[in-house]
Structures are given as C-alpha cells and as structure tokens.
Write an enzyme that holds these catalytic residues in place. Sequence first.
Site, PDB file in Angstrom:
ATOM      1  N   GLU A 193      -1.571   8.205   4.701  1.00  0.00           N
ATOM      2  CA  GLU A 193      -0.276   8.863   4.565  1.00  0.00           C
ATOM      3  C   GLU A 193      -0.464  10.384   4.509  1.00  0.00           C
ATOM      4  O   GLU A 193      -1.590  10.856   4.285  1.00  0.00           O
ATOM      5  CB  GLU A 193       0.395   8.382   3.270  1.00  0.00           C
ATOM      6  N   HIS A 206       1.584   9.065   9.874  1.00  0.00           N
ATOM      7  CA  HIS A 206       0.402   8.360   9.364  1.00  0.00           C
ATOM      8  C   HIS A 206      -0.295   7.570  10.470  1.00  0.00           C
ATOM      9  O   HIS A 206       0.332   7.136  11.427  1.00  0.00           O
ATOM     10  CB  HIS A 206       0.726   7.474   8.138  1.00  0.00           C
ATOM     11  N   ASP A 246      -6.405  -1.658   8.730  1.00  0.00           N
ATOM     12  CA  ASP A 246      -5.934  -1.695   7.345  1.00  0.00           C
ATOM     13  C   ASP A 246      -5.450  -3.081   6.943  1.00  0.00           C
ATOM     14  O   ASP A 246      -5.325  -3.976   7.785  1.00  0.00           O
ATOM     15  CB  ASP A 246      -4.828  -0.648   7.133  1.00  0.00           C
TER      16      ASP A 246
HETATM   17  P1  PGA Z   1       5.193   0.384  14.035  1.00  0.00           P
HETATM   18  O1  PGA Z   1       4.220   0.991  12.936  1.00  0.00           O
HETATM   19  O2  PGA Z   1       4.350   0.110  15.235  1.00  0.00           O
HETATM   20  O3  PGA Z   1       5.714  -0.863  13.417  1.00  0.00           O
HETATM   21  O4  PGA Z   1       6.244   1.420  14.286  1.00  0.00           O
HETATM   22  C1  PGA Z   1       3.279   1.949  13.280  1.00  0.00           C
HETATM   23  C2  PGA Z   1       2.554   2.434  12.044  1.00  0.00           C
HETATM   24  O5  PGA Z   1       3.167   2.475  10.967  1.00  0.00           O
HETATM   25  O6  PGA Z   1       1.367   2.764  12.158  1.00  0.00           O
END
Ligand code: PGA
Length: 263
Positions: A143, A138, A67
């Site tokens: 989401e 997510h 993304d």
């Molecule tokens: P994080 O994010 O590794 O910073 O916890 C994971 C995500 O939102 O996919």
Amino acid sequence: MKVVILNNAAEVAQYGATLFSKQINRKPNSVLGLATGSTPVAMYKQLIDFYKHNQVSFRNIKSFNLDEYLGVSGDHQQSYRHFMNEQLFNHVDINKANTFVPVGDAKNPIEACEVYEQNIKSSGGIDVQLLGIGRNGHIGFNEPSSSLGSRTRVKTLTQETIDDNARFFSADEFQPHLSITMGIGTILEAKQVVLLATGENKAQAIVDTVQGPITAQCPASALQLHPDAVIIIDEAAASLLENQEFFRHIERENQKLEQSLGL
Ligand code: PGA
C-alpha cells in the site's frame, strides 16, 4: 517502461496471455510470478484456452503468487490459493506442488515470509512477474508508504483496499485486514514485470505510475526503475496519460521489429 495501449480489456488479456505463453515456450521451466484480483482473470482464461489447444504447457512451470490474506487457510473460499486453483491451476497441466502462494494460516507468519523469499531465490528468481494495480497505486498488497526496498512481509491493508475487495465477501463474512505480500524490492528483482490495468478507475494510478515521481505514495511508480517493465492497459486506463500517440507509435515499431526478427 514499455506502455502498450490497447482498445479494450479483451485485447489486454490477449496481449498478456500471448506474452506469458511466449515466455513459457521459450523457457518451459520458467518461474512465473502470478497475481489475483479481477484483472488477470480474462488473461488466465486465455492461457487455459492456449493450453487446451496445445499451444502451451505448464508441466515444468513453477509459480509464486504475490500475496495472500493473513488469517485464512488455503482451502478458504476467499483465499488467494483457492482463487488460483479455480481460475488457473485446476484447468492446466501445472504440478500444484510447484505452485506457491504465501501461507495465510502460517503459525509464524514472519518466518513464513522469510521462507517465501528463500524459496524464490533457490528457484533461480522470477522470470516474469504479473501485476495488477490498485486505485491507490498498490502492487501486491504494498500500500502507499510501503518501502520501495521492502521484502515479503506482513502488511496492513488500507481502508480503500478493504472497501474495494469487500465485493468478494458476503456481508456477514470475516474480511481480513492483514496480508502477506511480496515486497516492492522482491517484485523489482523479477527479470520482467508485466502490469495489466483496465477501466477508468485505474487511470489516475496509471498516470502516477508512468509519469509521476518515483514515490512510496504510489508503489507502482517504483517500476520506473525496472529495466524491463511492460504496462498493458486499455484506452480507459490510459485516458489521463500524456503522449498516448507516442506510446502507440513505439508499440507499432516494436511489433514491426519483433515480426522481422520472428519473435
Ligand atoms: P483488481 O485489483 O484487478 O481487482 O482491480 C488489482 C489490485 O488490487 O492489485
């Protein structure tokens, strides 16, 4: 689903990096799906270390990131392209022309999403897709309520995700609320998916992913449908799972099998 419960975040990074380097050594022109966020950083550090010790080479690797924020260019400090350059690509022998991140400042983002899908397809598909997970379940920026069949597209971020990511932005800095993300359908087409999660704040999302019903309310639960999904977590992220000892037992048996087969 293979659930690997390890003692701490360092072991999660080591396990993930070993899995990726084995993949690359088995197939030097692998197509990797990569992820941003804080969780993969330690794994990328370990991969850089393997590269520096001549244990792996990214020379023939192609990569596709999950993304990107919409409305930021690749040279923006907060872009995921910038993150990938800083955390991995600048430190290994990958050809940057073979690294793809959705184009956040595309003139026509909808068209850019179609091109991204085509590009993955014409590269032969993703061999291993790395994933983090949000507290709300997510994957990528899919989401809750995302279609489980979704493809690469423009998505609006939830307030929870915006708040979770606010730590990366200074108070007066523009923080995007839109993104381009691979869809859940896109992710499920990877030959293998590897999800890393550490820390207590991911424990509920991990229960919903592993034990919960398959539901768009927890996008990661769609991984239950994948024939080769590996969930690598530390004790804190595993803390709400039932059957922890069963998962540990399976992993011990898998390790024995892999050793006996010399894998
Ligand atoms: P994080 O994010 O590794 O910073 O916890 C994971 C995500 O939102 O996919």
